[in-house]
Motif scaffolding. Structure first.
Motif, PDB file in Angstrom:
ATOM      1  N   UNK A  87      45.228  -2.608 -68.507  1.00 25.05           N
ATOM      2  CA  UNK A  87      43.412  -2.508 -68.515  1.00 25.05           C
ATOM      3  C   UNK A  87      43.023  -1.478 -69.026  1.00 25.05           C
ATOM      4  N   UNK A  88      41.439  -1.859 -70.095  1.00 28.53           N
ATOM      5  CA  UNK A  88      41.109  -0.842 -71.278  1.00 28.53           C
ATOM      6  C   UNK A  88      39.485  -1.295 -71.764  1.00 28.53           C
ATOM      7  N   UNK A  89      38.499  -0.432 -71.986  1.00 28.14           N
ATOM      8  CA  UNK A  89      37.315  -0.790 -72.535  1.00 28.14           C
ATOM      9  C   UNK A  89      36.989   0.188 -73.361  1.00 28.14           C
ATOM     10  N   UNK A  90      36.425  -0.399 -74.001  1.00 30.81           N
ATOM     11  CA  UNK A  90      35.661   0.447 -75.335  1.00 30.81           C
ATOM     12  C   UNK A  90      33.968   0.265 -74.550  1.00 30.81           C
ATOM     13  N   UNK A  91      33.372   1.687 -74.359  1.00 25.03           N
ATOM     14  CA  UNK A  91      31.441   1.148 -72.972  1.00 25.03           C
ATOM     15  C   UNK A  91      30.544   1.595 -74.676  1.00 25.03           C
ATOM     16  N   UNK A  92      30.884   1.843 -75.825  1.00 17.93           N
ATOM     17  CA  UNK A  92      29.866   2.001 -76.730  1.00 17.93           C
ATOM     18  C   UNK A  92      29.607   3.169 -75.812  1.00 17.93           C
ATOM     19  N   UNK A  93      27.772   2.874 -75.838  1.00 12.75           N
ATOM     20  CA  UNK A  93      26.581   3.704 -75.532  1.00 12.75           C
ATOM     21  C   UNK A  93      26.744   3.945 -73.916  1.00 12.75           C
ATOM     22  N   UNK A  94      27.224   3.536 -73.574  1.00 14.77           N
ATOM     23  CA  UNK A  94      27.167   4.156 -71.979  1.00 14.77           C
ATOM     24  C   UNK A  94      28.525   4.511 -71.269  1.00 14.77           C
ATOM     25  N   UNK A  95      28.282   5.291 -70.486  1.00 18.74           N
ATOM     26  CA  UNK A  95      29.478   5.924 -69.866  1.00 18.74           C
ATOM     27  C   UNK A  95      29.972   4.671 -68.277  1.00 18.74           C
ATOM     28  N   UNK A  96      31.506   5.235 -68.855  1.00 24.84           N
ATOM     29  CA  UNK A  96      31.776   4.367 -66.937  1.00 24.84           C
ATOM     30  C   UNK A  96      33.266   3.974 -67.731  1.00 24.84           C
ATOM     31  N   UNK A  97      33.754   3.136 -67.033  1.00 21.29           N
ATOM     32  CA  UNK A  97      35.409   2.188 -67.401  1.00 21.29           C
ATOM     33  C   UNK A  97      35.779   1.226 -66.140  1.00 21.29           C
ATOM     34  N   UNK A  98      36.642   0.718 -66.448  1.00 18.05           N
ATOM     35  CA  UNK A  98      37.579  -0.321 -65.630  1.00 18.05           C
ATOM     36  C   UNK A  98      38.823   0.583 -64.913  1.00 18.05           C
ATOM     37  N   UNK A  99      38.532  -0.383 -63.299  1.00 17.62           N
ATOM     38  CA  UNK A  99      39.782  -0.088 -62.468  1.00 17.62           C
ATOM     39  C   UNK A  99      39.879  -1.461 -61.930  1.00 17.62           C
ATOM     40  N   UNK A 100      41.622  -1.074 -61.503  1.00 17.30           N
ATOM     41  CA  UNK A 100      42.294  -2.509 -61.052  1.00 17.30           C
ATOM     42  C   UNK A 100      43.147  -2.962 -60.108  1.00 17.30           C
ATOM     43  N   UNK A 101      43.518  -3.077 -59.643  1.00 18.17           N
ATOM     44  CA  UNK A 101      45.172  -3.046 -58.471  1.00 18.17           C
ATOM     45  C   UNK A 101      45.374  -4.672 -58.745  1.00 18.17           C
ATOM     46  N   UNK A 102      47.098  -4.208 -58.302  1.00 16.85           N
ATOM     47  CA  UNK A 102      47.698  -5.455 -57.770  1.00 16.85           C
ATOM     48  C   UNK A 102      48.241  -5.696 -57.115  1.00 16.85           C
ATOM     49  N   UNK A 103      48.634  -6.882 -56.838  1.00 19.87           N
ATOM     50  CA  UNK A 103      49.224  -7.745 -55.045  1.00 19.87           C
ATOM     51  C   UNK A 103      50.765  -8.119 -55.905  1.00 19.87           C
ATOM     52  N   UNK A 104      51.595  -7.316 -55.227  1.00 22.08           N
ATOM     53  CA  UNK A 104      52.625  -7.119 -55.745  1.00 22.08           C
ATOM     54  C   UNK A 104      54.066  -8.155 -55.008  1.00 22.08           C
ATOM     55  N   UNK A 105      55.004  -8.696 -55.538  1.00 24.18           N
ATOM     56  CA  UNK A 105      55.758  -9.254 -54.362  1.00 24.18           C
ATOM     57  C   UNK A 105      56.368  -8.634 -53.089  1.00 24.18           C
ATOM     58  N   UNK A 106      56.561  -8.297 -52.335  1.00 17.75           N
ATOM     59  CA  UNK A 106      57.606  -7.262 -51.827  1.00 17.75           C
ATOM     60  C   UNK A 106      56.452  -6.398 -50.880  1.00 17.75           C
ATOM     61  N   UNK A 107      55.574  -5.789 -51.712  1.00 16.75           N
ATOM     62  CA  UNK A 107      54.798  -4.594 -51.546  1.00 16.75           C
ATOM     63  C   UNK A 107      53.642  -4.658 -51.517  1.00 16.75           C
ATOM     64  N   UNK A 108      52.997  -5.987 -51.694  1.00 13.52           N
ATOM     65  CA  UNK A 108      51.541  -6.264 -51.069  1.00 13.52           C
ATOM     66  C   UNK A 108      50.582  -5.114 -51.569  1.00 13.52           C
ATOM     67  N   UNK A 109      49.428  -5.425 -51.447  1.00 10.95           N
ATOM     68  CA  UNK A 109      48.162  -4.271 -52.060  1.00 10.95           C
ATOM     69  C   UNK A 109      49.093  -3.090 -52.960  1.00 10.95           C
ATOM     70  N   UNK A 110      48.883  -2.461 -54.332  1.00 13.86           N
ATOM     71  CA  UNK A 110      48.552  -1.126 -54.022  1.00 13.86           C
ATOM     72  C   UNK A 110      47.599  -0.540 -53.503  1.00 13.86           C
ATOM     73  N   UNK A 111      48.097   0.736 -53.101  1.00 15.65           N
ATOM     74  CA  UNK A 111      47.023   1.263 -52.195  1.00 15.65           C
ATOM     75  C   UNK A 111      46.149   2.053 -52.470  1.00 15.65           C
ATOM     76  N   UNK A 112      45.883   1.832 -54.540  1.00 13.68           N
ATOM     77  CA  UNK A 112      44.940   2.038 -55.114  1.00 13.68           C
ATOM     78  C   UNK A 112      45.045   1.862 -56.457  1.00 13.68           C
ATOM     79  N   UNK A 113      43.652   2.052 -57.095  1.00 12.69           N
ATOM     80  CA  UNK A 113      43.397   1.293 -58.601  1.00 12.69           C
ATOM     81  C   UNK A 113      43.947   1.676 -59.447  1.00 12.69           C
ATOM     82  N   UNK A 114      44.549   1.236 -60.435  1.00  8.78           N
ATOM     83  CA  UNK A 114      44.939   2.130 -61.617  1.00  8.78           C
ATOM     84  C   UNK A 114      43.146   2.030 -62.179  1.00  8.78           C
ATOM     85  N   UNK A 115      43.286   2.765 -62.993  1.00 11.35           N
ATOM     86  CA  UNK A 115      42.253   2.516 -64.206  1.00 11.35           C
ATOM     87  C   UNK A 115      42.586   3.383 -65.954  1.00 11.35           C
ATOM     88  N   UNK A 116      41.856   2.841 -66.770  1.00  8.02           N
ATOM     89  CA  UNK A 116      41.307   3.256 -67.824  1.00  8.02           C
ATOM     90  C   UNK A 116      42.811   3.072 -68.694  1.00  8.02           C
TER      91      UNK A 116
END
Length: 351
Positions: free
Chosen positions: A56-85
């Motif tokens: 996942x990615x964003x184009x933020x134009x005139x604003x600063x910032x971004x996007x982050x996300x994490x997933x729940x994976x079969x047999x692993x559960x929730x990822x321990x940290x968010x991924x970004x950009x």
């Protein structure tokens, strides 16, 4: 413009340009799809294919910032940290399904915009829209995530609909000890207290059910029938000593022998508590789910002569340790895990 405002703000930004979001999915037997954006569908529906990873990615134009996300994976559960950009969340080459996702914006854009997302889940179909890091998808059902839509909405804008039921979590069944009205610690400590004495160990095996008092009579506290237990009587006595209520069994299944009949335990426990099932003892030891104190139940093989079930406590210090505390002929003992009669299945009831 802030939520509820009727005109553009002049501070801190004279003009707020709406960010865009683009994303793509790694899909079973397809691989990486092309990027789509702004609420378009990534993934598949109606093809029974799992999404395995996402970027996942964003184009933020005139604003600063971004996007982050994490997933729940079969047999692993929730990822321990968010991924970004545009980093990969999930797995590739492991044939593991995604089951749920969290997505959130970061930085200055969070003042003006919200991110909404929804998933198409196996069996359920499209779920409701989640927002700003809330769970979307399923957990505990072993259902695959099949598709996703993501959109960024101004805080003063209209939220997509519906927003209810964005996340389906399967209710967790109780453990054996909880079901019986006691605790894992109570049962475990009752066993540990006597693992090196002869309160239970060396109690003679009594195979005839008869009166419960005759098969729930350990050496350390014999009834008027004298010391003697059958395999289920051992489980029942320990559970009662640990504060458990045996009526949790007999209120649901009360065939001949009551709490000292292993089939009553099977009938009461399988629909109502947490368990794992295996074809062989070897499979159980490889499964990694066994914990010291869990109850093992061998289902009788009724295609063989003289079928009978068998129960005991898993007593290994690790999930793969072949150690069993059970009441068998000629007397109560610790040994490798086995049933003296042929079996068709092995249940591991979680203590």
């Amino acid at each position: 413009m802030p939520k509820g405002a009727s005109q553009l703000i002049s501070s801190p930004k004279a003009f707020v340009q709406a960010p865009t979001v683009s994303y793509r999915s790694h899909v079973q037997s397809i691989g990486w799809q092309n990027y789509v954006e702004n609420s378009q569908t990534s993934g598949t529906s109606g093809q029974k294919k799992r999404v395995e990873a996402i970027q996942i990615q964003t184009k933020t134009g005139t604003l600063s910032g971004g996007i982050q996300y994490r997933t729940h994976i079969q047999s692993n559960g929730w990822e321990t940290s968010f991924k970004s950009n545009n980093a990969i969340s999930g797995t590739t080459g492991q044939s593991k399904r995604l089951e749920a996702i969290q997505v959130q914006l970061t930085g200055e854009i969070t003042k003006y915009f919200d991110v909404y997302y929804r998933v198409h889940a196996q069996t359920f179909g499209w779920l409701g829209w989640a927002k700003n890091g809330i769970n979307a998808g399923t957990e505990g059902y072993a259902y695959r995530l099949e598709a996703i839509q993501i959109k960024i909405v101004p805080k003063w804008g209209t939220a997509p609909s519906p927003t209810a039921n964005s996340y389906k979590k399967k209710p967790t069944k109780p453990t054996l000890s909880s079901f019986m009205g006691t605790s894992r610690a109570n049962v475990f400590n009752e066993l540990k207290r006597h693992q090196n004495d002869f309160y239970y160990l060396n109690t003679p095996f009594v195979g005839t059910l008869g009166n419960n008092a005759s098969v729930m009579s350990p050496r350390g506290n014999p009834t008027s029938y004298g010391p003697g237990m059958n395999c289920t009587g051992f489980i029942a006595y320990v559970t009662r000593q640990a504060g458990g209520n045996l009526s949790a069994i007999t209120n649901r299944s009360n065939q001949y022998g009551g709490p000292a009949n292993g089939y009553n335990w099977r009938n009461a426990l399988v629909p109502n508590i947490q368990y794992h099932s295996y074809r062989t003892v070897s499979d159980l030891l490889k499964g990694g789910k066994a914990e010291k104190g869990d109850v093992i139940y061998f289902e009788a093989d009724f295609s063989k002569p003289n079928p009978d079930c068998h129960l005991g406590f898993f007593w290994g210090d690790t999930p793969s340790k072949d150690r069993f505390w059970h009441q068998t002929f000629p007397a109560n003992k610790m040994s490798n895990i086995y049933s003296a009669t042929p079996y068709s299945q092995v249940y591991l009831f979680k203590l």
